[in-house]
Design a protein around this motif. Sequence first.
Motif, PDB file in Angstrom:
ATOM      1  N   CYS A   1       0.897  -1.157   0.206  1.00 27.00           N
ATOM      2  CA  CYS A   1       0.136  -0.101  -0.009  1.00 27.00           C
ATOM      3  C   CYS A   1       0.716   1.350  -0.038  1.00 27.00           C
ATOM      4  N   ASP A   2       1.873   1.353  -0.839  1.00 27.16           N
ATOM      5  CA  ASP A   2       2.730   2.212  -0.910  1.00 27.16           C
ATOM      6  C   ASP A   2       3.298   2.911   0.372  1.00 27.16           C
ATOM      7  N   ASP A   3       3.543   2.033   1.322  1.00 25.54           N
ATOM      8  CA  ASP A   3       4.122   2.455   2.577  1.00 25.54           C
ATOM      9  C   ASP A   3       5.331   3.305   2.360  1.00 25.54           C
ATOM     10  N   PRO A   4       5.295   4.751   2.987  1.00 24.78           N
ATOM     11  CA  PRO A   4       6.344   5.570   2.866  1.00 24.78           C
ATOM     12  C   PRO A   4       7.761   5.159   3.577  1.00 24.78           C
ATOM     13  N   THR A   5       7.419   4.135   4.501  1.00 27.73           N
ATOM     14  CA  THR A   5       8.661   4.023   5.437  1.00 27.73           C
ATOM     15  C   THR A   5       9.560   3.461   4.701  1.00 27.73           C
ATOM     16  N   LEU A   6      10.725   3.830   4.521  1.00 30.07           N
ATOM     17  CA  LEU A   6      11.891   3.459   3.851  1.00 30.07           C
ATOM     18  C   LEU A   6      12.545   2.245   4.332  1.00 30.07           C
ATOM     19  N   PRO A   7      12.915   1.396   3.763  1.00 33.06           N
ATOM     20  CA  PRO A   7      13.544   0.096   4.290  1.00 33.06           C
ATOM     21  C   PRO A   7      15.001   0.496   4.469  1.00 33.06           C
ATOM     22  N   ALA A   8      15.754   1.353   3.726  1.00 33.92           N
ATOM     23  CA  ALA A   8      16.954   1.832   4.138  1.00 33.92           C
ATOM     24  C   ALA A   8      17.068   2.979   5.439  1.00 33.92           C
ATOM     25  N   ASP A   9      16.112   3.578   5.531  1.00 35.85           N
ATOM     26  CA  ASP A   9      15.698   4.248   7.046  1.00 35.85           C
ATOM     27  C   ASP A   9      15.672   3.207   8.112  1.00 35.85           C
ATOM     28  N   LEU A  10      14.818   2.381   7.948  1.00 34.34           N
ATOM     29  CA  LEU A  10      14.665   1.290   8.973  1.00 34.34           C
ATOM     30  C   LEU A  10      15.996   0.488   9.209  1.00 34.34           C
ATOM     31  N   ALA A  11      16.516   0.050   8.149  1.00 37.57           N
ATOM     32  CA  ALA A  11      17.719  -0.625   8.331  1.00 37.57           C
ATOM     33  C   ALA A  11      19.035   0.024   9.019  1.00 37.57           C
ATOM     34  N   VAL A  12      18.999   1.410   8.789  1.00 39.48           N
ATOM     35  CA  VAL A  12      20.008   2.452   9.798  1.00 39.48           C
ATOM     36  C   VAL A  12      19.498   2.418  11.054  1.00 39.48           C
ATOM     37  N   ALA A  13      18.120   2.561  11.323  1.00 41.34           N
ATOM     38  CA  ALA A  13      17.612   2.671  12.495  1.00 41.34           C
ATOM     39  C   ALA A  13      17.971   1.411  13.606  1.00 41.34           C
ATOM     40  N   LEU A  14      17.639   0.357  12.984  1.00 42.67           N
ATOM     41  CA  LEU A  14      17.803  -1.096  13.301  1.00 42.67           C
ATOM     42  C   LEU A  14      19.192  -1.298  13.523  1.00 42.67           C
ATOM     43  N   GLY A  15      20.243  -0.902  12.766  1.00 44.77           N
ATOM     44  CA  GLY A  15      21.514  -1.520  12.789  1.00 44.77           C
ATOM     45  C   GLY A  15      21.629  -2.671  11.962  1.00 44.77           C
ATOM     46  N   THR A  16      20.855  -2.894  10.970  1.00 35.13           N
ATOM     47  CA  THR A  16      21.015  -4.134  10.045  1.00 35.13           C
ATOM     48  C   THR A  16      22.309  -4.077   9.495  1.00 35.13           C
ATOM     49  N   ARG A  17      22.872  -5.572   9.807  1.00 37.98           N
ATOM     50  CA  ARG A  17      24.182  -5.895   9.422  1.00 37.98           C
ATOM     51  C   ARG A  17      24.174  -5.891   7.678  1.00 37.98           C
ATOM     52  N   GLU A  18      23.392  -6.440   7.114  1.00 42.51           N
ATOM     53  CA  GLU A  18      23.185  -6.313   5.941  1.00 42.51           C
ATOM     54  C   GLU A  18      21.504  -6.234   5.136  1.00 42.51           C
ATOM     55  N   LEU A  19      21.354  -5.421   4.071  1.00 39.61           N
ATOM     56  CA  LEU A  19      20.230  -5.218   3.574  1.00 39.61           C
ATOM     57  C   LEU A  19      20.183  -5.961   2.538  1.00 39.61           C
ATOM     58  N   ARG A  20      19.523  -7.045   2.256  1.00 43.28           N
ATOM     59  CA  ARG A  20      19.574  -7.937   1.125  1.00 43.28           C
ATOM     60  C   ARG A  20      18.379  -7.947   0.274  1.00 43.28           C
ATOM     61  N   TYR A  21      17.132  -7.470   0.964  1.00 39.29           N
ATOM     62  CA  TYR A  21      15.924  -7.432   0.161  1.00 39.29           C
ATOM     63  C   TYR A  21      15.146  -6.400   0.405  1.00 39.29           C
ATOM     64  N   ALA A  22      14.501  -5.613  -0.663  1.00 40.76           N
ATOM     65  CA  ALA A  22      13.213  -4.901  -0.178  1.00 40.76           C
ATOM     66  C   ALA A  22      12.275  -4.911  -1.274  1.00 40.76           C
ATOM     67  N   GLY A  23      11.139  -5.261  -1.002  1.00 42.05           N
ATOM     68  CA  GLY A  23      10.003  -5.368  -1.832  1.00 42.05           C
ATOM     69  C   GLY A  23       8.889  -4.533  -1.336  1.00 42.05           C
ATOM     70  N   MET A  24       8.115  -4.138  -2.420  1.00 45.29           N
ATOM     71  CA  MET A  24       6.717  -3.330  -2.145  1.00 45.29           C
ATOM     72  C   MET A  24       5.642  -3.688  -3.206  1.00 45.29           C
ATOM     73  N   THR A  25       4.631  -4.010  -2.376  1.00 48.64           N
ATOM     74  CA  THR A  25       3.401  -4.413  -3.110  1.00 48.64           C
ATOM     75  C   THR A  25       2.421  -3.013  -3.429  1.00 48.64           C
ATOM     76  N   TRP A  26       2.568  -2.497  -4.480  1.00 42.21           N
ATOM     77  CA  TRP A  26       1.809  -0.949  -4.583  1.00 42.21           C
ATOM     78  C   TRP A  26       0.259  -0.895  -4.545  1.00 42.21           C
TER      79      TRP A  26
END
Length: 394
Positions: A60-85
């Motif tokens: 649903c076009d969620d504007p919460t960006l995976p890149a921002d969440l990855a930084v906030a969470l301290g993600t070691r590796e961001l390997r997948y990001a998908g969106m169902t529009w």
Amino acid sequence: MSGGFIRDAACIVGIGHSQYGTRGSLAPLGLTRIAFDAVHDACADAGLDVRDIDGFAGYCDDPTLPADLAVALGTRELRYAGMTWGGRGSGLPGAVAGAYAAVATGLADHVVVVRSIIQQARLGQSVAAGVQPGQAIGLSASYTSPFGMALPAAIYAMKARRHMALHGTTTEQFAQVAINARRNAVNNPDARFRTEITVEDHHASRLICDPLRLLDCCMESDGAAAVIVTTPERARDLRQPPVRVRAVATTGEYKWATASFNTVDEDFVSTGHRRAARDLYQRAGLGPEDVDVALIYDGFTPSVIMSLEDFGFCGIGEGGPFVEGGAIRREGGIPVNTHGGNLAEVYLQGITHLLEGVRQLRGTAVNQVAGADVALYASGVGASPGGGVLLRRW
């Protein structure tokens, strides 16, 4: 395997949510913060280090960006990001399908499906609202808005009225859907509306779009929720018993334009998911008779009645009497929305229904269905791509 679909290749190991609030109340926190809270809650539930989340699936076009969440969470590796529009609650099966595919194929190890909402625009606002002079509106809205089909309630009111004309469905039967949701929410400490209502209360609520009244319509709310998907092998090392994703199915039968003006009753007087239901059951090797609890997207009360028909719990046109006879109550043949749903718990476009499905199969739900083994999530109006998710206890 059925039709190329590999069963039981992924499972849900963690669920969580942020605080819930009224429309706009969580705006000071922002979307990323409440999504962060939901993911943290889901990781704590799973016994998983948040830094191990390496994939994000949204809808649903969620504007919460995976890149921002990855930084906030301290993600070691961001390997997948998908969106169902698009699609509102209809988009959730697509997000689950993306997470399923990512972990099953090794693209990622732990994918979180997350949805965060801060409703600063009203649900009752026109789909063309905010368009400035000289700007084009969206393609679907351009077919519908000039003719008055500018609001979700208006679109569903037409579908409801046609269902009434064809099958004799009544507003008393719509009321039973809302009554069931409120009754289930009484025991849910997270629910926003925890008082029971009557048919008289329903009929006394103000008219929104004939025949829909206020108590036929989902609430407006803020919040975020998350579901962690991984492989059965990785689930063995985590805290919770895994809940298998038995099957997922999506179909894009129509969107707002054709949802409003499609003259074929098979599609119009429906949530548009009969083909998705067919695929879902075939892939799972199950049928509606195997489902113990149904979590049905309840944007409007008539949509629940139509979904019950589309997913085979009763015959086409029989949804009204089916509901009126008490079949959807938690003591009935197919308990529906045991957490209260969009009508009574919170409106997060379907993801909290998935959380409830997991709780039911873990045996931890507040309105626990005895011996629950299979749970269905049925998405909302047939906006592309809609469909369903079948969960099964491991």
